[in-house]
Write an enzyme that holds these catalytic residues in place. Structure first.
Site, PDB file in Angstrom:
ATOM      1  N   TYR A 468       0.818  -1.218   0.000  1.00 11.86           N
ATOM      2  CA  TYR A 468       0.000   0.000   0.000  1.00 11.86           C
ATOM      3  C   TYR A 468       0.851   1.267   0.000  1.00 11.86           C
ATOM      4  O   TYR A 468       0.589   2.204   0.753  1.00 11.86           O
ATOM      5  CB  TYR A 468      -0.978  -0.004   1.190  1.00 11.86           C
ATOM      6  CG  TYR A 468      -1.799  -1.262   1.297  1.00 11.86           C
ATOM      7  CD1 TYR A 468      -2.447  -1.793   0.190  1.00 11.86           C
ATOM      8  CD2 TYR A 468      -1.921  -1.932   2.516  1.00 11.86           C
ATOM      9  CE1 TYR A 468      -3.207  -2.952   0.280  1.00 11.86           C
ATOM     10  CE2 TYR A 468      -2.686  -3.094   2.620  1.00 11.86           C
ATOM     11  CZ  TYR A 468      -3.318  -3.597   1.484  1.00 11.86           C
ATOM     12  OH  TYR A 468      -4.070  -4.741   1.585  1.00 11.86           O
ATOM     13  N   HIS A 469       1.846   1.285  -0.896  1.00  8.93           N
ATOM     14  CA  HIS A 469       2.731   2.441  -1.014  1.00  8.93           C
ATOM     15  C   HIS A 469       2.783   2.973  -2.451  1.00  8.93           C
ATOM     16  O   HIS A 469       3.868   3.165  -3.006  1.00  8.93           O
ATOM     17  CB  HIS A 469       4.148   2.079  -0.560  1.00  8.93           C
ATOM     18  CG  HIS A 469       4.248   1.608   0.848  1.00  8.93           C
ATOM     19  ND1 HIS A 469       5.304   0.827   1.301  1.00  8.93           N
ATOM     20  CD2 HIS A 469       3.439   1.799   1.922  1.00  8.93           C
ATOM     21  CE1 HIS A 469       5.123   0.563   2.578  1.00  8.93           C
ATOM     22  NE2 HIS A 469       3.999   1.134   2.983  1.00  8.93           N
ATOM     23  N   PRO A 470       1.645   3.233  -3.092  1.00 10.47           N
ATOM     24  CA  PRO A 470       1.710   3.783  -4.449  1.00 10.47           C
ATOM     25  C   PRO A 470       2.364   5.161  -4.441  1.00 10.47           C
ATOM     26  O   PRO A 470       2.151   5.963  -3.525  1.00 10.47           O
ATOM     27  CB  PRO A 470       0.239   3.865  -4.864  1.00 10.47           C
ATOM     28  CG  PRO A 470      -0.522   3.952  -3.578  1.00 10.47           C
ATOM     29  CD  PRO A 470       0.258   3.115  -2.602  1.00 10.47           C
TER      30      PRO A 470
END
Length: 559
Positions: A468-470
């Protein structure tokens, strides 16, 4: 309906809350902060242990999904983003990792002039309020409180650190200081047992200022422009469409999905993408939505020989007791994210900085908070954190309510595949050390039958998850594919900036909340026209003989 402010900020997330605070420090500066989400006053947001709930709740998060990922057996990957005051800092895992100094040198090498580590460190320092003291790297003066949760009371945390040392790696007491590489305590953005989001740290102290207006449930529809000058934002609340005018600037802080999407809705982006979506081209800027990057991770799960894990606390009565203690005292298991020890290692010799990250969890469970299997267990979250694969965010239609098309192209680059394969082998070796003997039971996942390169590659494709690190979809630089310049201004459009993780040129080695906050702190000074804080010339420690060795010493024992 029309209103006028000096600055309009789109998105009350990790960056937007910082800017709302810093820009309104001047009482003569008026700011409008637009956020589609609502209040963050929920126990599920404020209680750290409940972290799996807000990211999986429509009320608090955009539930984006990627297109079928061609290199992950066509799996559609979940990509939740904050839709609440505090943005993703209100739904994330609260892990505080700045990244390695080499990450920011890489930013500068990619055209982000002035964003090298020594230039960024003062802004980490400005934000930081580190529980355990201050030095050239850490501060106790900033609004962002950081600590170690329950201080590793569970013996599994220390055993994992000891196992890393026995496997030949170093120990670091502060991976956000001089040395990232090694094993040690993990840091989290928690204050007095409460999630310390940017809504709590930055926005709430500014809400009493008469020069700040916060509007929630506001869907930003497009950036208003006259020729190539941003003049305001059109937004919608319910069925009512409104316009707000900006005397100085419009600043997008909508994140690595939202910011490129809003630019494209406004006719700013790759001409062929806009034309295909039926959007009139206002400014052909080919890098908007390109260069998308993210971290993947897999869960290495083991049974525990001892009944000391969080799997014994998942029953309704246990959860009630944990919640009651937190409500009354803001302490106990409710006051931590449970990621209290960690590791950063290099996957091979010749790398000057780590590219693999470990979160250790004294439980075996999924991100939705459910147990992975019956009985007690523990797990490593393992990520190969410097991917070479690149994706994109493309608008589909002119309708602001339609989500964009997202494709990460995870594991497209063969080096990323090799990196995860090495991660499996190195992780097994660490858990096989003597320090884990009293606790290590059967390997559940991947399982001892997954051994060959082909078996590991297949298991990774089928089992890896987003961390969850776009990021990086509106990257900073000076070349034709850069979206913003090193002052965070959108290239070719006056009075328009982007300030969030989308402007990172390259993803950092670690969780992204800390570098996003730093970016906003530095951008605030750029916007205000202030001189930059002076670089401290703080020394950085690299592993001895990193050119020739993958770790500092030989393992004491392997499995």
């Amino acid at each position: 309906m029309s209103q006028e402010f000096d600055y309009i900020i789109v998105g009350a997330g990790s960056a937007g809350c910082v800017l709302a605070n810093r820009l309104t420090e001047d009482p003569k500066t008026s700011v409008l902060l637009l956020e589609f989400g609502g209040s963050d006053k929920s126990i599920f947001i404020q209680m750290p242990t409940a972290l799996s709930i807000p990211m999986n709740t429509d009320r608090f998060a955009w539930q984006f999904h990627s297109e079928p990922e061609p290199y992950l057996d066509n799996r559609e990957m979940h990509c939740p983003r904050g839709k609440v005051l505090g943005g993703s800092s209100s739904i994330n895992g609260m892990v505080y990792v700045r990244g390695h100094a080499a990450d920011f040198e890489q930013w500068e090498q990619n055209g982000a002039t002035g964003w090298g580590y020594q230039n960024c460190l003062p802004y980490f320092h400005k934000a930081d309020n580190w529980k355990f003291g201050s030095d050239v790297y850490r501060s106790q003066q900033g609004p962002l409180h950081v600590n170690n949760g329950n201080n590793m009371q569970n013996p599994l945390y220390r055993a994992f650190i000891d196992a890393g040392k026995q496997a030949g790696y170093g120990v670091t007491n502060d991976y956000n200081g001089a040395r990232q590489e090694g094993f040690g305590p993990m840091h989290m953005t928690v204050r007095d047992g409460v999630r310390w989001s940017t809504a709590n740290a930055y926005l709430r102290p500014a809400l009493s200022r008469p020069n700040l207006k916060v509007v929630t449930r506001a869907r930003s529809r497009r950036i208003l422009m006259h020729r190539r000058v941003a003049t305001g934002v059109e937004y919608q609340i319910g069925k009512q469409v409104q316009q707000a005018k900006a005397r100085a600037e419009v600043i997008l802080c909508a994140g690595s999905i939202g910011s490129p999407h809003l630019l494209q809705l406004s006719g700013i982006g790759p001409g062929e993408v806009l034309n295909a979506a039926g959007i009139p081209v206002q400014h052909d800027l080919p890098g908007v939505g390109e260069n998308l990057q993210d971290h993947l991770e897999f869960y290495f799960q083991f049974r525990s020989k001892q009944s000391i894990t969080l799997n014994g606390k998942l029953g309704l009565f246990s959860k009630f007791l944990i919640g009651a203690r937190w409500q009354l005292f803001k302490s106990g298991l409710g006051a931590t994210n449970h990621f209290e020890s960690c590791g950063f290692i290099r996957s091979e010799a010749g790398l000057d900085a780590p590219d693999i990250q470990y979160h250790f969890l004294p439980a075996a469970m999924r991100y939705d908070g459910r147990a992975a299997f019956d009985g007690h267990g523990f797990q490593l979250h393992v990520g190969h954190n410097k991917p070479k694969s690149r994706g994109r965010v493309h608008i589909r239609t002119p309708d602001p309510t339609d989500t964009p098309s997202i494709l990460f192209n995870y594991l497209k680059h063969p080096d990323d595949v090799k990196g995860f394969r090495k991660s499996v082998h190195l992780s097994r070796e660490i858990i096989a050390q003597a320090a884990m003997d009293p606790f290590r039971g059967e390997e559940i996942q991947p399982g001892v039958d997954i051994h060959s390169d082909q078996e590991i590659d297949q298991w990774i494709r089928q089992g890896v998850e987003s961390a969850y690190h776009p990021s990086c979809s509106c990257r900073m630089g000076t070349d034709d594919l850069a979206v913003v310049d090193p002052d965070t201004r959108v290239r070719g459009i006056d009075r328009l900036r982007v300030v969030d993780s989308s402007i990172f040129p390259v993803i950092t080695n670690g969780n992204l909340n800390a570098p996003t906050i730093m970016t906003a702190e530095r951008a605030a000074d750029l916007i205000k026209g202030k001189g930059m804080l002076a670089p401290p010339n703080a020394p950085i420690e690299l592993a001895d003989n990193w050119q020739d060795t993958q770790r500092e010493s030989s393992p004491e024992r392997t499995g």
